[in-house]
Design an enzyme around this catalytic site. Structure first.
Site, PDB file in Angstrom:
ATOM      1  N   ARG A 224       0.844  -1.183   0.000  1.00 34.11           N
ATOM      2  CA  ARG A 224       0.000   0.000   0.000  1.00 34.11           C
ATOM      3  C   ARG A 224       0.882   1.237   0.000  1.00 34.11           C
ATOM      4  O   ARG A 224       1.905   1.310   0.673  1.00 34.11           O
ATOM      5  CB  ARG A 224      -0.931   0.019   1.218  1.00 34.11           C
ATOM      6  CG  ARG A 224      -2.083  -0.982   1.139  1.00 34.11           C
ATOM      7  CD  ARG A 224      -3.066  -0.599   0.037  1.00 34.11           C
ATOM      8  NE  ARG A 224      -4.220  -1.483  -0.031  1.00 34.11           N
ATOM      9  CZ  ARG A 224      -4.323  -2.535  -0.829  1.00 34.11           C
ATOM     10  NH1 ARG A 224      -3.282  -2.862  -1.606  1.00 34.11           N
ATOM     11  NH2 ARG A 224      -5.426  -3.258  -0.861  1.00 34.11           N
ATOM     12  N   HIS A 272      -0.438  -0.405 -10.120  1.00 34.66           N
ATOM     13  CA  HIS A 272      -1.097  -1.300  -9.166  1.00 34.66           C
ATOM     14  C   HIS A 272      -1.516  -2.612  -9.834  1.00 34.66           C
ATOM     15  O   HIS A 272      -2.675  -3.044  -9.743  1.00 34.66           O
ATOM     16  CB  HIS A 272      -2.312  -0.614  -8.533  1.00 34.66           C
ATOM     17  CG  HIS A 272      -2.654  -1.182  -7.175  1.00 34.66           C
ATOM     18  ND1 HIS A 272      -3.148  -0.400  -6.152  1.00 34.66           N
ATOM     19  CD2 HIS A 272      -2.587  -2.447  -6.675  1.00 34.66           C
ATOM     20  CE1 HIS A 272      -3.376  -1.160  -5.088  1.00 34.66           C
ATOM     21  NE2 HIS A 272      -3.034  -2.404  -5.383  1.00 34.66           N
TER      22      HIS A 272
END
Length: 309
Positions: A224, A272
Site C-alpha cells: 500500500r 497497481h
C-alpha cells in the site's frame, strides 16, 4: 439467498456472470448510490462508499473482492458487527512472486544499465554484486509474502523476513516486532514491502527507517502506498543512499501527473498491477465460504478488525 455486489469502479457484470455460473440458485444484485435494495444475506464489495452502509446493516458477512482490507475498515465502527472475510491467495501469490522476482533480478543483473548502454551503442560488461552481499528483506510473511520468499530463494539469494509476530520459515532468518525492525533493516540491500496498511504501518517506511538500509539499497513496494513516506524516498534517492525503487502502489492512485516520481528515472512505476484478482478463482472461493457459513462450518481469512488485517 440474495448477494449484494459493489465495486467502486462499477465493473460488476463479469462478477454477476461468475456468480450465476457457480451459484445459479442465488440472486445477485448490484448496488448503486442512491438506490435502495431489498435486504441481502451477504455482500461482496471492493472500496465501498459510506453510502453503502445502510445496505450492509442486515448482511450475515461481508466478503472482499481482493486481499487488502484497508478500504473497508476505514468505515470504522459504522460497519455491522459481522464477519469480514478477505480473499485468500486466489492466484495472487504467483503473480506477486513474478513481479518481485523480476524487479529484484532487473536490479541485481543491472539490466536497466545495460539498456541505457545499448541506447548509446556501448558494449561494456559490468561487474556483478556477489550474492552474499545482496541480502533481500521481505516485510510481511503472510499468504502473499511466502511465495515471494520461495521464488527468490530459488535463485540462491539470502532472504530475511520481518513480520509483526514471530515466524519460523526454514532457510530464512526471521525478525519480528519493534525490537526486530532495526537489525532487520540494517543488513538489507533490497527491501520488499508486502505489509498490510494499518495504523502501525502507515508511514513506516520514512526517512528514519529507510535510512537504516545498507548504502546502495533498493526498494520494492507492492503493498500500500501509504506505508511509504514518498518525499523521504525522493530525498534518499537524490542523496544516493537508495539507488532506485520499483513502486506498484501509491498514496494517491492514479499517481497524479505533477508527482515528482514521474520525472525520477531511478523509480520504475507500474499501475497497481503486481497481483490482480483472478475473478473466477475469487468467486469460487467466496462461493465455497458462503456455503460453509450456511452449513454452520468455520471459514478462514476472517479479518481481525483490531489488527487491521
Amino acid at each position: 439467498m440474495r448477494i449484494l455486489l459493489y465495486r467502486a469502479d462499477g465493473v460488476i457484470e463479469p462478477w454477476v456472470r461468475e456468480f450465476a455460473a457457480l451459484m445459479p440458485q442465488v440472486e445477485t444484485v448490484a448496488w448503486k448510490e442512491g438506490q435502495s435494495l431489498p435486504p441481502c444475506d451477504y455482500a461482496v464489495v471492493w472500496s465501498p462508499e459510506p453510502a453503502l452502509l445502510d445496505q450492509l446493516a442486515h448482511v450475515r458477512a461481508i466478503f472482499l473482492m481482493g486481499a487488502g482490507v484497508d478500504a473497508l475498515l476505514k468505515l470504522g465502527a459504522a460497519l455491522p458487527p459481522v464477519p469480514i472475510v478477505r480473499l485468500g491467495d486466489a492466484g495472487m501469490g504467483v503473480q506477486m512472486a513474478e513481479y518481485v522476482a523480476h524487479a529484484v533480478l532487473r536490479y541485481f543483473r543491472r539490466f536497466e544499465e545495460y539498456e541505457q548502454q545499448a541506447r548509446h551503442g556501448a558494449w561494456n560488461p559490468l561487474p556483478q554484486t556477489p550474492k552474499e552481499e545482496f541480502t533481500i528483506g521481505i516485510m510481511g510473511l503472510g499468504r502473499l509474502g511466502l511465495p515471494v520468499v520461495e521464488a527468490l530463494r530459488v535463485f540462491g539469494f539470502t532472504v530475511r523476513g520481518w513480520s509483526r509476530t514471530p515466524k519460523d520459515i526454514p532457510g530464512v532468518e526471521c525478525f519480528h516486532g519493534a525490537d526486530g525492525l532495526d537489525p532487520f533493516l540494517r543488513a538489507t540491500r533490497v527491501l520488499v514491502c508486502m505489509l498490510p496498511l494499518t495504523p502501525d504501518t502507515s508511514n513506516l517506511l520514512d526517512r528514519h527507517n529507510l535510512g537504516k538500509l545498507l548504502p546502495g539499497a533498493y526498494l520494492i513496494n507492492v503493498s500500500r502506498g501509504a506505508i511509504l513516506a514518498e518525499p523521504d524516498l525522493m530525498t534518499l534517492i537524490r542523496s544516493g543512499h537508495i539507488v532506485g525503487a520499483t513502486l506498484d502502489v501509491f498514496r494517491h492512485e492514479p499517481l497524479p501527473a505533477p508527482h515528482p516520481f514521474w520525472n525520477e528515472p531511478r523509480i520504475a512505476i507500474t499501475p497497481h498491477i503486481s497481483a490482480l484478482t483472478i475473478r473466477h478463482d475469487a468467486v469460487r472461493q467466496i462461493a465455497e465460504k458462503i456455503t460453509a457459513l450456511e452449513n454452520g462450518q468455520p471459514v478462514g481469512d476472517i479479518v481481525d478488525r483490531d489488527l487491521g488485517y
